[in-house]
Design an enzyme around this catalytic site. Sequence first.
Site, PDB file in Angstrom:
ATOM      1  N   LYS A 232      12.954  -9.950 -13.681  1.00 47.53           N
ATOM      2  CA  LYS A 232      11.729 -10.057 -13.153  1.00 47.53           C
ATOM      3  C   LYS A 232      10.563  -9.925 -14.299  1.00 47.53           C
ATOM      4  CE  LYS A 232       9.937  -5.761 -11.292  1.00 47.53           C
ATOM      5  NZ  LYS A 232       9.058  -5.077  -9.701  1.00 47.53           N
TER       6      LYS A 232
ATOM      7  N   ARG B 145       0.219   2.419 -12.534  1.00 46.36           N
ATOM      8  CA  ARG B 145       1.159   1.793 -12.992  1.00 46.36           C
ATOM      9  C   ARG B 145       2.419   2.953 -13.258  1.00 46.36           C
ATOM     10  NH1 ARG B 145       0.097  -1.291 -17.933  1.00 46.36           N
ATOM     11  NH2 ARG B 145       1.766  -1.786 -17.685  1.00 46.36           N
TER      12      ARG B 145
ATOM     13  N   CYS C 201      -1.393 -15.326 -15.732  1.00 47.42           N
ATOM     14  CA  CYS C 201      -1.146 -13.613 -15.478  1.00 47.42           C
ATOM     15  C   CYS C 201      -1.737 -13.201 -14.390  1.00 47.42           C
ATOM     16  CB  CYS C 201      -0.987 -13.029 -16.338  1.00 47.42           C
ATOM     17  SG  CYS C 201      -1.150 -13.171 -18.326  1.00 47.42           S
TER      18      CYS C 201
END
Length: 356
Positions: free
Chosen positions: A120, A194, A287
């Site tokens: 991915k 993140r 994106c």
Amino acid sequence: MVPAQPSQTSPSPALQKVAAEAAARRKTATPQHRRQLPLRVGSRGSPLALWQTRAFLTRLTRFCPVLRDMNAFQEHLINTTGDQVQNRALAEIGGKGLFAKEIHEALVDGRIDFAVHSLKDLETTLPPGLVLACTMRREDARDALILGPGLKPSGDPNNPYSALPEGALVGCASVRRQAQMLHVRPDLRFGLLRGNVQTRLDKLAARQCDATLLALAGLRRLGMEDRASVVLEPAIMVPSAGQGIVGVTVRESDVELRELLSAIEDYEARAVSTAERALLAELDGSCRTPIGGYARLLTPGAGPRSALHLTGLVASEDGTFLLRREIVGPAADAERMGLELGRNLRADSPASIFTD
């Protein structure tokens, strides 16, 4: 077209050839073979990336134990831009391809011989001279909702987000996940979260957010499946294209190594990833475009004779627009199906979704 299913019972001629060269190396200090050992394998340095790389090498050496005995593989850990920059969304710094940029450069430059990736994280169009040589059997492709301290699953599989209170803060770095949740729960708030799996779980435990989402495949591979509060079915949360699949890239010119890796190709993973990546390539969003793609064989083990079911999703970042469609066809037509579904989704979606 998807290639015919490779044999899983015996090593390919290329694999036998590399093994013979390794054996010859035992007998002489100056072996005369074309390929020098060890083969250098590139990988990110996260715990999950290392697990995937070592699992792949274990799979490869099962076909030929002499490669393991000769220490025929050498890990090269590569720090990617996606790993270095943790305080900004991937969409702001160039997209998820930044988890592979420096690895691609090392492969093109000849500093490594092949590289192991989470599929991915790979762009649909690889840099010139590089190809996807091998895909490994898919782990569970579903996403998992992880609830923070004090929150408990609702127990309703059709309404998994009901466990979240009004206005809950969800730590998330994926526009795909965010859009699908906002479509159902527009009251939710989202903050950037993140880092590797353990880092995200630690931040959740520290109450930096009320919940987060992770790929179930990563949790399983790290032995953390019990951390998943709710497993989200694809009908609720369409996964990312390639989620749960490990892919291996090599130089296109390295025919011998490509043949070696094809010995352990998983047909089902290749078929479903071909469909999902074709869908992604046809949509070619920015994106910031939330796109999901999930394919499965309706008759696993039947190879090209199986039917393939593909779900595609396009949404706006704020979740106010969401379009989900499906297509069924022969597994041998996986690429065509992905392109067709992608065209249909694009035709019926606002053009603004696909622009920066």
